[in-house]
Design a protein around this motif. Sequence first.
Motif, PDB file in Angstrom:
ATOM      1  N   UNK A  72    -120.380 -86.790 -19.458  1.00 23.65           N
ATOM      2  CA  UNK A  72    -120.822 -85.414 -19.894  1.00 23.65           C
ATOM      3  C   UNK A  72    -120.126 -84.336 -19.863  1.00 23.65           C
ATOM      4  N   UNK A  73    -120.382 -83.176 -19.213  1.00 23.59           N
ATOM      5  CA  UNK A  73    -119.334 -81.909 -19.060  1.00 23.59           C
ATOM      6  C   UNK A  73    -118.577 -82.034 -17.887  1.00 23.59           C
ATOM      7  N   UNK A  74    -118.460 -83.157 -17.227  1.00 26.07           N
ATOM      8  CA  UNK A  74    -117.729 -83.295 -15.903  1.00 26.07           C
ATOM      9  C   UNK A  74    -116.810 -84.137 -16.205  1.00 26.07           C
ATOM     10  N   UNK A  75    -115.559 -83.644 -15.832  1.00 26.34           N
ATOM     11  CA  UNK A  75    -114.305 -84.535 -15.828  1.00 26.34           C
ATOM     12  C   UNK A  75    -113.661 -84.596 -14.626  1.00 26.34           C
ATOM     13  N   UNK A  76    -113.584 -85.985 -14.375  1.00 27.34           N
ATOM     14  CA  UNK A  76    -112.736 -86.148 -12.848  1.00 27.34           C
ATOM     15  C   UNK A  76    -111.475 -86.912 -12.998  1.00 27.34           C
ATOM     16  N   UNK A  77    -110.592 -86.146 -12.179  1.00 23.24           N
ATOM     17  CA  UNK A  77    -109.029 -86.454 -12.541  1.00 23.24           C
ATOM     18  C   UNK A  77    -108.694 -86.910 -10.802  1.00 23.24           C
ATOM     19  N   UNK A  78    -108.014 -88.162 -10.881  1.00 24.49           N
ATOM     20  CA  UNK A  78    -107.704 -88.444  -9.651  1.00 24.49           C
ATOM     21  C   UNK A  78    -106.094 -88.441  -9.737  1.00 24.49           C
ATOM     22  N   UNK A  79    -105.293 -87.882  -8.781  1.00 27.68           N
ATOM     23  CA  UNK A  79    -103.744 -88.132  -8.859  1.00 27.68           C
ATOM     24  C   UNK A  79    -103.059 -87.554  -7.585  1.00 27.68           C
ATOM     25  N   UNK A  80    -101.689 -87.768  -7.950  1.00 27.78           N
ATOM     26  CA  UNK A  80    -100.969 -87.546  -6.657  1.00 27.78           C
ATOM     27  C   UNK A  80    -100.606 -86.181  -6.611  1.00 27.78           C
ATOM     28  N   UNK A  81    -101.062 -85.228  -5.682  1.00 29.23           N
ATOM     29  CA  UNK A  81    -100.764 -83.738  -5.672  1.00 29.23           C
ATOM     30  C   UNK A  81     -99.529 -83.771  -4.592  1.00 29.23           C
ATOM     31  N   UNK A  82     -98.450 -82.843  -5.215  1.00 24.83           N
ATOM     32  CA  UNK A  82     -97.431 -82.499  -4.537  1.00 24.83           C
ATOM     33  C   UNK A  82     -97.432 -81.047  -4.366  1.00 24.83           C
ATOM     34  N   UNK A  83     -97.135 -80.441  -3.253  1.00 25.83           N
ATOM     35  CA  UNK A  83     -96.864 -78.959  -3.257  1.00 25.83           C
ATOM     36  C   UNK A  83     -96.179 -78.456  -1.748  1.00 25.83           C
ATOM     37  N   UNK A  87     -99.892 -82.462   0.419  1.00 25.45           N
ATOM     38  CA  UNK A  87     -99.535 -83.473  -0.425  1.00 25.45           C
ATOM     39  C   UNK A  87    -100.467 -84.618  -0.447  1.00 25.45           C
ATOM     40  N   UNK A  88    -100.637 -85.468  -1.291  1.00 29.23           N
ATOM     41  CA  UNK A  88    -101.332 -86.642  -1.145  1.00 29.23           C
ATOM     42  C   UNK A  88    -102.264 -86.917  -2.519  1.00 29.23           C
ATOM     43  N   UNK A  89    -102.993 -88.101  -2.500  1.00 30.36           N
ATOM     44  CA  UNK A  89    -103.703 -88.458  -3.364  1.00 30.36           C
ATOM     45  C   UNK A  89    -105.360 -87.500  -3.402  1.00 30.36           C
ATOM     46  N   UNK A  90    -105.536 -86.935  -4.436  1.00 34.20           N
ATOM     47  CA  UNK A  90    -106.732 -85.993  -4.389  1.00 34.20           C
ATOM     48  C   UNK A  90    -107.602 -86.379  -5.709  1.00 34.20           C
ATOM     49  N   UNK A  91    -108.928 -86.109  -5.568  1.00 38.77           N
ATOM     50  CA  UNK A  91    -109.592 -86.043  -6.472  1.00 38.77           C
ATOM     51  C   UNK A  91    -110.148 -84.482  -7.117  1.00 38.77           C
ATOM     52  N   UNK A  92    -109.992 -84.207  -8.351  1.00 41.79           N
ATOM     53  CA  UNK A  92    -110.289 -82.967  -8.919  1.00 41.79           C
ATOM     54  C   UNK A  92    -111.570 -82.881  -9.833  1.00 41.79           C
ATOM     55  N   UNK A  93    -112.748 -82.692  -9.620  1.00 40.37           N
ATOM     56  CA  UNK A  93    -113.933 -82.702 -10.612  1.00 40.37           C
ATOM     57  C   UNK A  93    -113.985 -81.174 -11.201  1.00 40.37           C
ATOM     58  N   UNK A  94    -113.981 -81.655 -12.605  1.00 39.07           N
ATOM     59  CA  UNK A  94    -114.007 -80.238 -13.275  1.00 39.07           C
ATOM     60  C   UNK A  94    -115.286 -80.235 -14.069  1.00 39.07           C
ATOM     61  N   UNK A  95    -116.058 -78.971 -13.754  1.00 40.42           N
ATOM     62  CA  UNK A  95    -117.075 -78.777 -14.646  1.00 40.42           C
ATOM     63  C   UNK A  95    -117.129 -77.967 -15.741  1.00 40.42           C
TER      64      UNK A  95
END
Length: 109
Positions: A72-83, A87-95
């Motif tokens: 639907x209107x939710x997009x889930x992105x899992x990826x490797x976050x570096x800053x 740092x590390x694998x994180x899940x980002x859920x976008x409404x």
Amino acid sequence: MTDQTIPEPVAAFIEAVNRHDETAFLDAFAEGGAVDDWGRVFTGREQIKGWSDNEFIGANGTLAVEEVQTAGAAVTVVGDWRSTHANGRSKFVFDVDGDRIARMTISEG
């Protein structure tokens, strides 16, 4: 659906983050948009900017996308976050609300 195709406006948002474009990052959020960073919620442009200055754009963050799922209107992105902050694998859920992000929720990937 799970694939590597990232729908808009999330694709443009991730591109803005990876090039450290603060204006495009902030403009991606709807008026009254929010970030939920592991339970800490920042609402509105000023609060999101304050958070980002220390932990996201200001920390030279980049996201290497590994998985994408839409529902639907939710997009889930899992990826490797570096800053320089975290740092590390994180899940980002976008409404998503039209062409803007209403809420981004960050949690363990």
